[in-house]
Design a protein around this motif. Structure first.
Motif, PDB file in Angstrom:
ATOM      1  N   LEU A  98    -110.212 -68.849 -87.633  1.00 29.05           N
ATOM      2  CA  LEU A  98    -110.610 -70.109 -87.131  1.00 29.05           C
ATOM      3  C   LEU A  98    -110.052 -70.982 -86.101  1.00 29.05           C
ATOM      4  CD1 LEU A  98    -112.561 -72.690 -88.152  1.00 29.05           C
ATOM      5  CD2 LEU A  98    -110.875 -73.421 -89.516  1.00 29.05           C
ATOM      6  N   VAL A  99    -108.841 -70.917 -86.063  1.00 26.61           N
ATOM      7  CA  VAL A  99    -107.948 -71.340 -84.937  1.00 26.61           C
ATOM      8  C   VAL A  99    -108.355 -70.743 -83.696  1.00 26.61           C
ATOM      9  CG1 VAL A  99    -105.712 -71.575 -84.101  1.00 26.61           C
ATOM     10  CG2 VAL A  99    -106.117 -72.010 -86.532  1.00 26.61           C
ATOM     11  N   GLU A 108    -112.590 -73.099 -72.782  1.00 26.25           N
ATOM     12  CA  GLU A 108    -113.515 -72.916 -71.943  1.00 26.25           C
ATOM     13  C   GLU A 108    -113.778 -74.654 -71.573  1.00 26.25           C
ATOM     14  OE1 GLU A 108    -115.838 -69.364 -74.141  1.00 26.25           O
ATOM     15  OE2 GLU A 108    -116.571 -71.444 -74.409  1.00 26.25           O
ATOM     16  N   GLU A 109    -113.644 -75.441 -72.363  1.00 25.23           N
ATOM     17  CA  GLU A 109    -113.973 -76.784 -71.698  1.00 25.23           C
ATOM     18  C   GLU A 109    -112.935 -77.696 -71.349  1.00 25.23           C
ATOM     19  OE1 GLU A 109    -116.972 -78.243 -72.151  1.00 25.23           O
ATOM     20  OE2 GLU A 109    -117.916 -76.304 -72.874  1.00 25.23           O
ATOM     21  N   ARG A 110    -111.572 -77.209 -71.470  1.00 24.38           N
ATOM     22  CA  ARG A 110    -110.495 -78.286 -71.084  1.00 24.38           C
ATOM     23  C   ARG A 110    -110.676 -79.602 -70.989  1.00 24.38           C
ATOM     24  NH1 ARG A 110    -106.512 -74.926 -71.479  1.00 24.38           N
ATOM     25  NH2 ARG A 110    -105.470 -76.428 -70.550  1.00 24.38           N
ATOM     26  N   SER A 111    -111.170 -80.167 -72.148  1.00 25.27           N
ATOM     27  CA  SER A 111    -111.496 -81.608 -71.944  1.00 25.27           C
ATOM     28  C   SER A 111    -110.243 -82.343 -72.131  1.00 25.27           C
ATOM     29  CB  SER A 111    -112.130 -81.782 -73.482  1.00 25.27           C
ATOM     30  OG  SER A 111    -113.558 -81.240 -73.298  1.00 25.27           O
ATOM     31  N   ASP A 112    -110.527 -83.654 -71.587  1.00 20.13           N
ATOM     32  CA  ASP A 112    -109.402 -84.544 -71.632  1.00 20.13           C
ATOM     33  C   ASP A 112    -108.825 -85.151 -73.120  1.00 20.13           C
ATOM     34  OD1 ASP A 112    -109.562 -85.050 -68.729  1.00 20.13           O
ATOM     35  OD2 ASP A 112    -111.497 -85.615 -69.494  1.00 20.13           O
ATOM     36  N   VAL A 113    -109.848 -85.279 -73.918  1.00 15.37           N
ATOM     37  CA  VAL A 113    -109.440 -85.862 -75.374  1.00 15.37           C
ATOM     38  C   VAL A 113    -110.285 -84.924 -76.335  1.00 15.37           C
ATOM     39  CG1 VAL A 113    -109.721 -87.599 -76.811  1.00 15.37           C
ATOM     40  CG2 VAL A 113    -109.337 -88.197 -74.388  1.00 15.37           C
ATOM     41  N   VAL A 114    -109.455 -84.646 -77.352  1.00 20.46           N
ATOM     42  CA  VAL A 114    -110.039 -83.985 -78.553  1.00 20.46           C
ATOM     43  C   VAL A 114    -109.687 -84.860 -79.887  1.00 20.46           C
ATOM     44  CG1 VAL A 114    -109.856 -81.690 -79.838  1.00 20.46           C
ATOM     45  CG2 VAL A 114    -109.357 -81.556 -77.388  1.00 20.46           C
ATOM     46  N   ILE A 115    -110.769 -84.828 -80.422  1.00 17.49           N
ATOM     47  CA  ILE A 115    -110.942 -85.783 -81.506  1.00 17.49           C
ATOM     48  C   ILE A 115    -111.193 -84.793 -82.832  1.00 17.49           C
ATOM     49  CG2 ILE A 115    -112.286 -87.390 -83.133  1.00 17.49           C
ATOM     50  CD1 ILE A 115    -112.710 -89.051 -80.409  1.00 17.49           C
ATOM     51  N   THR A 116    -110.311 -84.905 -84.085  1.00 17.98           N
ATOM     52  CA  THR A 116    -110.493 -84.137 -85.153  1.00 17.98           C
ATOM     53  C   THR A 116    -110.102 -85.185 -86.317  1.00 17.98           C
ATOM     54  OG1 THR A 116    -110.346 -82.017 -86.215  1.00 17.98           O
ATOM     55  CG2 THR A 116    -108.418 -82.914 -85.013  1.00 17.98           C
ATOM     56  N   PHE A 117    -109.737 -84.284 -87.456  1.00 14.27           N
ATOM     57  CA  PHE A 117    -109.120 -85.180 -88.405  1.00 14.27           C
ATOM     58  C   PHE A 117    -107.642 -84.969 -88.715  1.00 14.27           C
ATOM     59  CE2 PHE A 117    -113.165 -83.711 -90.067  1.00 14.27           C
ATOM     60  CZ  PHE A 117    -113.814 -84.574 -90.447  1.00 14.27           C
ATOM     61  N   HIS A 128    -111.919 -81.251 -94.193  1.00 14.72           N
ATOM     62  CA  HIS A 128    -111.622 -81.897 -93.415  1.00 14.72           C
ATOM     63  C   HIS A 128    -109.968 -81.793 -92.970  1.00 14.72           C
ATOM     64  CE1 HIS A 128    -114.576 -85.729 -94.382  1.00 14.72           C
ATOM     65  NE2 HIS A 128    -115.077 -84.353 -94.179  1.00 14.72           N
ATOM     66  N   ILE A 129    -109.315 -81.478 -94.102  1.00 12.80           N
ATOM     67  CA  ILE A 129    -107.775 -81.317 -93.736  1.00 12.80           C
ATOM     68  C   ILE A 129    -107.715 -79.754 -93.132  1.00 12.80           C
ATOM     69  CG2 ILE A 129    -105.440 -80.837 -95.014  1.00 12.80           C
ATOM     70  CD1 ILE A 129    -106.688 -82.818 -96.999  1.00 12.80           C
ATOM     71  N   THR A 130    -108.314 -78.859 -93.390  1.00 10.56           N
ATOM     72  CA  THR A 130    -108.209 -77.608 -92.841  1.00 10.56           C
ATOM     73  C   THR A 130    -108.508 -77.651 -91.511  1.00 10.56           C
ATOM     74  OG1 THR A 130    -108.307 -76.718 -94.948  1.00 10.56           O
ATOM     75  CG2 THR A 130    -108.736 -75.063 -93.127  1.00 10.56           C
ATOM     76  N   VAL A 131    -110.031 -78.250 -91.153  1.00 13.19           N
ATOM     77  CA  VAL A 131    -110.470 -78.401 -89.781  1.00 13.19           C
ATOM     78  C   VAL A 131    -109.403 -79.059 -88.997  1.00 13.19           C
ATOM     79  CG1 VAL A 131    -112.208 -79.449 -88.400  1.00 13.19           C
ATOM     80  CG2 VAL A 131    -112.808 -78.109 -90.467  1.00 13.19           C
ATOM     81  N   GLY A 132    -108.702 -80.185 -89.538  1.00 12.04           N
ATOM     82  CA  GLY A 132    -107.811 -80.991 -88.706  1.00 12.04           C
ATOM     83  C   GLY A 132    -106.661 -80.094 -88.407  1.00 12.04           C
ATOM     84  N   LYS A 133    -106.169 -79.280 -89.173  1.00 13.46           N
ATOM     85  CA  LYS A 133    -104.903 -78.574 -89.255  1.00 13.46           C
ATOM     86  C   LYS A 133    -105.074 -77.269 -88.127  1.00 13.46           C
ATOM     87  CE  LYS A 133    -101.757 -75.687 -91.719  1.00 13.46           C
ATOM     88  NZ  LYS A 133    -101.327 -75.116 -93.192  1.00 13.46           N
ATOM     89  N   ALA A 134    -106.406 -76.769 -88.277  1.00  8.55           N
ATOM     90  CA  ALA A 134    -106.873 -75.627 -87.378  1.00  8.55           C
ATOM     91  C   ALA A 134    -107.028 -76.136 -85.907  1.00  8.55           C
ATOM     92  CB  ALA A 134    -108.131 -75.009 -87.996  1.00  8.55           C
ATOM     93  N   THR A 135    -107.609 -77.265 -85.683  1.00  3.13           N
ATOM     94  CA  THR A 135    -107.738 -77.928 -84.576  1.00  3.13           C
ATOM     95  C   THR A 135    -106.503 -78.099 -83.809  1.00  3.13           C
ATOM     96  OG1 THR A 135    -109.961 -78.766 -85.078  1.00  3.13           O
ATOM     97  CG2 THR A 135    -109.081 -79.542 -83.011  1.00  3.13           C
ATOM     98  N   THR A 136    -105.521 -78.764 -84.654  1.00  3.22           N
ATOM     99  CA  THR A 136    -104.175 -79.336 -83.940  1.00  3.22           C
ATOM    100  C   THR A 136    -103.485 -77.837 -83.850  1.00  3.22           C
ATOM    101  OG1 THR A 136    -103.983 -80.954 -85.695  1.00  3.22           O
ATOM    102  CG2 THR A 136    -102.034 -80.144 -84.625  1.00  3.22           C
ATOM    103  N   GLU A 137    -103.446 -76.973 -84.280  1.00  5.20           N
ATOM    104  CA  GLU A 137    -103.059 -75.523 -84.004  1.00  5.20           C
ATOM    105  C   GLU A 137    -103.547 -74.937 -82.693  1.00  5.20           C
ATOM    106  OE1 GLU A 137    -100.605 -72.022 -83.987  1.00  5.20           O
ATOM    107  OE2 GLU A 137    -100.296 -74.053 -85.018  1.00  5.20           O
ATOM    108  N   ALA A 138    -105.133 -75.126 -82.691  1.00  7.37           N
ATOM    109  CA  ALA A 138    -105.588 -74.638 -81.443  1.00  7.37           C
ATOM    110  C   ALA A 138    -105.347 -75.334 -80.226  1.00  7.37           C
ATOM    111  CB  ALA A 138    -107.227 -74.689 -81.797  1.00  7.37           C
TER     112      ALA A 138
END
Length: 255
Positions: A98-99, A108-117, A128-138
Motif C-alpha cells: 500500500l505504501v 509522479e505528481e510531486r505535489s506541494d501539499v498532501v492531505i490525508t488522515f 482511515h488510520i491505516t491510510v494516514g499511516k501509509a500515506t505518511t510513510e510514502a
C-alpha cells in the motif's frame, strides 16, 4: 503560479469533507492541479435507501457518487485513482505494498501539499488510520526532491466536538462518545495548524456532499453550515509545526 494538491483518503465522501472547499477556492487558477486517491470504493458503507444501491453494487455506486460530487462542486480532479482495497480491511492488506502504491503516485505528481488522515483517523476508523499511516510513510520515502513541501492531517478540533455535543443534548439526543467505533474524534485546538475558511464556497461544498446519497447524514442546518465552512488540519510535515501560527490556506507560505 503552480499549485499542486494530492488527497489520499479511504472512502468516497472522505474527500468531500476533507478538501473540497480548498479545491473550490483554487478551482479556477490556471496552475492548479488536483490528484485524488481513494484506497477503497466504500462497498462496506451504509445504504440509506435500498433503491439507491445493493450490497453487491455499492462500491460502484459510491465511486459514481464521488465523481458526481466533484462535478457538483464545479472542479473535477485532474487525476482520480481508486486502489480497490477492501472497505473495512485496509489494515489487513500488505502494508508495504500500500505504501509503495501511494508513493508511486506521489513520485509522479510531486505535489506541494498532501492531505490525508492523522493518527486518530477523524472517526477512529481503522481504514482511515491505516491510510494516514501509509500515506505518511510514502510521503517520507518520496520527500527528497521538488514538491512534497507539506503534509496535512484532516482533523476536527475538540471545540467543534463540544459544540456538536451541546446541540445533540439540546435536541434530546445522546452526545458523541469518541471512545466508540466510527464516532468523531477531536484533536486539541492548539494542534490545528491550518484552518481554511470555506465560507465563500460553502454552497458548492454542500452540493458536493449531497451527491453522496447512499451515505445520508442527519446534520442540522446549523451544524452542517459550521462543518462545511471550515477545513481544519494538523501539520504532519514539516515536523514540529503546531497551531501557534494558524495558516488560512493549505498553500500558505509555500510560494
Amino acid at each position: 503560479m503552480s499549485r499542486r494538491l494530492v488527497a489520499v483518503v479511504a472512502h468516497p465522501d472522505d474527500d468531500t469533507f476533507a478538501c473540497s472547499g480548498s479545491v473550490a477556492l483554487h478551482a479556477h487558477e490556471p496552475g492548479f492541479r488536483f490528484t485524488l486517491v481513494h484506497v477503497t470504493s466504500g462497498e462496506g458503507g451504509m445504504i440509506s435507501d435500498p433503491s439507491l444501491a445493493t450490497r453487491a453494487n455499492l462500491g460502484a455506486v459510491r465511486e459514481a457518487e464521488d465523481r458526481r460530487s466533484w462535478i457538483a462542486l464545479g472542479r473535477v480532479p485532474d487525476r482520480h485513482e481508486f486502489l480497490h482495497y477492501p472497505d473495512g480491511g485496509v489494515a489487513d492488506a500488505p502494508f508495504d505494498e500500500l505504501v509503495e502504491r501511494i508513493a508511486g503516485i506521489l513520485r509522479e505528481e510531486r505535489s506541494d501539499v498532501v492531505i490525508t488522515f492523522g493518527p486518530e483517523g477523524v472517526t477512529g476508523h481503522t481504514d482511515h488510520i491505516t491510510v494516514g499511516k501509509a500515506t505518511t510513510e510514502a510521503f517520507g520515502r518520496c520527500r527528497v526532491g521538488s514538491g512534497l513541501a507539506r503534509l496535512l492531517y484532516s482533523s476536527i478540533p475538540n471545540s467543534m466536538i463540544e459544540r456538536f455535543n451541546e446541540e445533540l443534548v439540546a435536541s434530546g439526543k445522546e452526545p458523541i462518545d469518541p471512545t466508540q467505533p466510527f464516532q468523531p474524534r477531536g484533536v486539541p485546538d492548539q494542534a490545528i495548524g491550518v484552518d481554511v475558511d470555506c465560507s465563500s464556497v460553502v454552497d458548492r461544498k454542500r452540493a458536493a456532499i449531497r451527491e453522496h446519497r447512499t451515505q445520508a447524514n442527519d446534520f442540522s442546518d446549523e451544524l452542517e453550515d459550521e462543518v462545511f465552512r471550515h477545513e481544519t488540519h494538523v501539520i504532519g510535515w514539516p515536523e514540529g509545526a503546531d497551531g501557534s501560527a494558524v495558516l488560512g490556506d493549505v498553500f500558505d507560505g509555500l510560494d
